[in-house]
Write a protein that holds these residues in place. Structure first.
Motif, short mmCIF file in Angstrom:
data_model
loop_
_atom_site.label_atom_id
_atom_site.label_comp_id
_atom_site.label_asym_id
_atom_site.label_seq_id
_atom_site.Cartn_x
_atom_site.Cartn_y
_atom_site.Cartn_z
N GLU A 27 1.95 1.90 -3.48
CA GLU A 27 1.06 2.25 -4.43
C GLU A 27 0.79 3.96 -4.27
O GLU A 27 0.32 4.42 -5.21
CB GLU A 27 -0.42 1.63 -4.05
CG GLU A 27 -0.36 0.41 -4.67
CD GLU A 27 -1.60 -0.52 -4.40
OE1 GLU A 27 -2.62 -0.06 -3.69
OE2 GLU A 27 -1.78 -1.65 -5.18
N GLU A 28 0.94 4.39 -2.95
CA GLU A 28 0.68 5.97 -2.52
C GLU A 28 2.00 6.56 -3.09
O GLU A 28 1.82 7.83 -3.55
CB GLU A 28 0.66 6.12 -1.19
CG GLU A 28 -0.66 5.48 -0.58
CD GLU A 28 -0.76 5.35 0.92
OE1 GLU A 28 0.14 6.07 1.54
OE2 GLU A 28 -1.72 5.01 1.55
N GLU A 86 0.77 -1.11 0.07
CA GLU A 86 -0.06 -0.02 -0.04
C GLU A 86 0.80 1.30 0.03
O GLU A 86 0.63 2.29 -0.58
CB GLU A 86 -1.05 -0.13 1.01
CG GLU A 86 -2.24 -1.03 1.08
CD GLU A 86 -2.84 -1.17 2.21
OE1 GLU A 86 -2.95 -0.55 3.39
OE2 GLU A 86 -4.07 -1.90 2.31
#
Length: 67
Positions: free
Chosen positions: A65-66, A62
């Motif tokens: 992905e950010e 995650e």
């Protein structure tokens, strides 16, 4: 990815549907089996690389992905 991993993934997708964690667990298990092919000194190193719980993997994924 090794052929065994691809087979596990294929079976998982064909089943009722796998969660991301089930896919992660299937790949980890396949890689553990692959580690057994190495001599003892390399086996330990290989197994240590697989010592990441799914939750830690998911947080890292995650975060990437950010970015």
């Amino acid at each position: 990815m090794r052929p065994g991993s691809a087979l596990l993934l294929g079976l998982c997708f064909c089943a009722v549907g796998c969660s991301n964690q089930q896919l992660y667990d299937a790949i980890q298990e396949s890689q553990r089996v692959d580690c057994q092919r190495y001599p003892d000194s390399r086996y330990e190193e290989c197994m240590q690389q697989l010592d990441k719980p799914y939750e830690a993997y998911e947080q890292e994924r995650e975060a990437l992905e950010e970015e």
